[in-house]
Design an enzyme around this catalytic site. Structure first.
Site, PDB file in Angstrom:
ATOM      1  N   GLY A  58       0.830  -1.200   0.000  1.00  0.00           N
ATOM      2  CA  GLY A  58       0.000   0.000   0.000  1.00  0.00           C
ATOM      3  C   GLY A  58       0.858   1.242   0.000  1.00  0.00           C
ATOM      4  O   GLY A  58       2.088   1.183  -0.036  1.00  0.00           O
ATOM      5  N   SER A  59       0.205   2.393   0.041  1.00  0.00           N
ATOM      6  CA  SER A  59       0.926   3.663   0.059  1.00  0.00           C
ATOM      7  C   SER A  59       0.079   4.713   0.753  1.00  0.00           C
ATOM      8  O   SER A  59      -1.145   4.591   0.851  1.00  0.00           O
ATOM      9  CB  SER A  59       1.262   4.117  -1.362  1.00  0.00           C
ATOM     10  OG  SER A  59       0.086   4.332  -2.111  1.00  0.00           O
ATOM     11  N   LEU A  62       2.958   9.645   3.272  1.00  0.00           N
ATOM     12  CA  LEU A  62       4.350   9.686   3.718  1.00  0.00           C
ATOM     13  C   LEU A  62       5.253   8.710   2.986  1.00  0.00           C
ATOM     14  O   LEU A  62       6.422   8.989   2.756  1.00  0.00           O
ATOM     15  CB  LEU A  62       4.432   9.400   5.223  1.00  0.00           C
ATOM     16  CG  LEU A  62       3.754  10.391   6.161  1.00  0.00           C
ATOM     17  CD1 LEU A  62       3.956   9.958   7.602  1.00  0.00           C
ATOM     18  CD2 LEU A  62       4.284  11.795   5.948  1.00  0.00           C
ATOM     19  N   LYS A  78       9.183   0.196   4.573  1.00  0.00           N
ATOM     20  CA  LYS A  78       8.585   1.506   4.324  1.00  0.00           C
ATOM     21  C   LYS A  78       9.586   2.337   3.537  1.00  0.00           C
ATOM     22  O   LYS A  78      10.714   2.553   3.989  1.00  0.00           O
ATOM     23  CB  LYS A  78       8.229   2.199   5.644  1.00  0.00           C
ATOM     24  CG  LYS A  78       7.162   1.481   6.455  1.00  0.00           C
ATOM     25  CD  LYS A  78       6.892   2.181   7.779  1.00  0.00           C
ATOM     26  CE  LYS A  78       6.170   3.499   7.574  1.00  0.00           C
ATOM     27  NZ  LYS A  78       5.735   4.091   8.871  1.00  0.00           N
ATOM     28  N   ASP A 175      -0.341   9.294  17.340  1.00  0.00           N
ATOM     29  CA  ASP A 175      -1.136   8.853  16.183  1.00  0.00           C
ATOM     30  C   ASP A 175      -1.621   7.424  16.408  1.00  0.00           C
ATOM     31  O   ASP A 175      -1.477   6.556  15.544  1.00  0.00           O
ATOM     32  CB  ASP A 175      -0.305   8.954  14.907  1.00  0.00           C
ATOM     33  CG  ASP A 175      -1.163   8.896  13.639  1.00  0.00           C
ATOM     34  OD1 ASP A 175      -2.399   9.061  13.754  1.00  0.00           O
ATOM     35  OD2 ASP A 175      -0.615   8.676  12.546  1.00  0.00           O
TER      36      ASP A 175
END
Length: 352
Positions: A58-59, A62, A78, A175
């Site tokens: 996924g993306s 960031l 990442k 977060d």
């Protein structure tokens, strides 16, 4: 059968058009200087030749995330573009400083990879095959009962406890969302994504006001105590502390309890149709609005939820107090009569 892609640019040559347009000289960073400037970088530097890129997972705003292998071991990778250097640096500094905890994502190292006309930064962590807690809750084929609730909740709060009790400086995640709670093959929850985290958080911090990665439904009321500085940054109030993470944990409690009782996932605040955007959501939260638990929610769980999302950070429990409460509530649930009553709430949904 897994297909290994040795050149990740073959999967996606760019993050997006915006990133390409910003890929100018000022974003080109001397990577030898980077290695020298970031504390402990060399200790964690992994030769990119040791890494195999299997597939793209996924993306986001960031980075891109890939499944890969490090010396044959499954890992998550990442990949940050050059313009996301500060986010990469923050996450690296946080992760390399964490003490070992079974409920924090394991950090393996960093690497630098060359793509056409740019170099990117990589963070390599353990791979969690069951994706995020959010994806588990939104999959109606996965049964979630009270045992899973206590398991997941306890693992998440234990992970937060290891952050908040870190010595000499505690870490506030900032977060905590169900998307940032990853779940491995053994159904163990792992707190991930430390790009927004800070040490102490007792002084004024700066965040990008255009950060689309933030999940506003999980933001505590004090998170909206900001004032504009310029077009790109806002100044956060010094009131953001570990109790802000506890508020976010309370919203995850709402997600889990609603999923168990209703039999389907409910987005926090989705019941309030007048809330049309993130600004309205933050303002509503600051004015005391909270997601409503199902009216048949067991009273001890409702009480703990309300404590966690209390308007005042001072009134919210610490991680230690949440752990005590969860253990007490679980003991109460395991009483035969209580267990029968609570389990009937789940059975009603199966009959719908």
């Amino acid at each position: 059968m897994e297909i290994v892609i040795n050149n990740i640019s073959g999967l996606n040559n760019s993050f997006n058009n915006n990133n390409n347009s910003n890929n100018n000289d000022e974003n080109e960073i001397n990577f030898n200087l980077i290695k020298e400037s970031i504390v402990n970088f060399k200790l964690w530097d992994i030769n990119n030749k040791q890494i195999e890129y299997v597939c793209r997972l996924g993306s986001g705003s960031l980075c891109r995330v890939y499944k890969g292998r490090l010396n044959g071991k499954p890992v998550a990778i990442k990949v940050f573009s050059p313009i996301r250097f500060e986010e990469f640096k923050t996450e690296f500094l946080m992760m390399q400083s964490l003490r070992s905890s079974p409920f924090l994502i394991s950090f393996y190292g960093v690497s630098i990879v060359e793509e056409p006309q740019k170099q990117c930064y990589c963070i390599i962590t353990e791979f969690c095959s069951r994706d995020s807690l959010y994806h588990i809750m939104t999959d109606r084929l996965i049964e979630i009962g009270w045992n899973r609730f206590f398991q997941f909740s306890m693992q998440i709060i234990l992970g937060l406890q290891s952050l908040h009790n870190r010595k000499p400086k505690p870490i506030v995640h900032r977060d905590v969302t169900s998307l940032n709670i990853l779940v491995n093959e053994d159904w163990e929850c792992k707190i991930s994504n430390f790009s927004a985290s800070r040490f102490n958080c007792l002084n004024t911090e700066y965040i990008n006001s255009n950060n689309q990665n933030k999940s506003f439904a999980f933001c505590s009321p004090e998170s909206s105590d900001f004032q504009d500085i310029d077009d790109d940054y806002t100044s956060l109030s010094s009131s953001i502390t570990s109790k802000s993470d506890i508020y976010s944990f309370g919203i995850i409690m709402f997600e889990l309890i609603s999923r168990i009782i209703n039999g389907e996932y409910s987005h926090p605040f989705s019941e309030f149709k007048d809330i049309k955007n993130d600004f309205q959501l933050l303002l509503s939260s600051k004015n005391g609005l909270r997601p409503s638990l199902p009216n048949i929610c067991p009273e001890p769980l409702e009480k703990l939820y309300k404590q966690c999302v209390d308007q005042s950070p001072l009134n919210r429990p610490s991680c230690e107090e949440v752990i005590i409460s969860l253990n007490q509530i679980r003991s109460f649930y395991l009483l035969p009569q209580t267990k029968k009553s609570w389990d009937n709430l789940v059975l009603k949904n199966k009959c719908k």
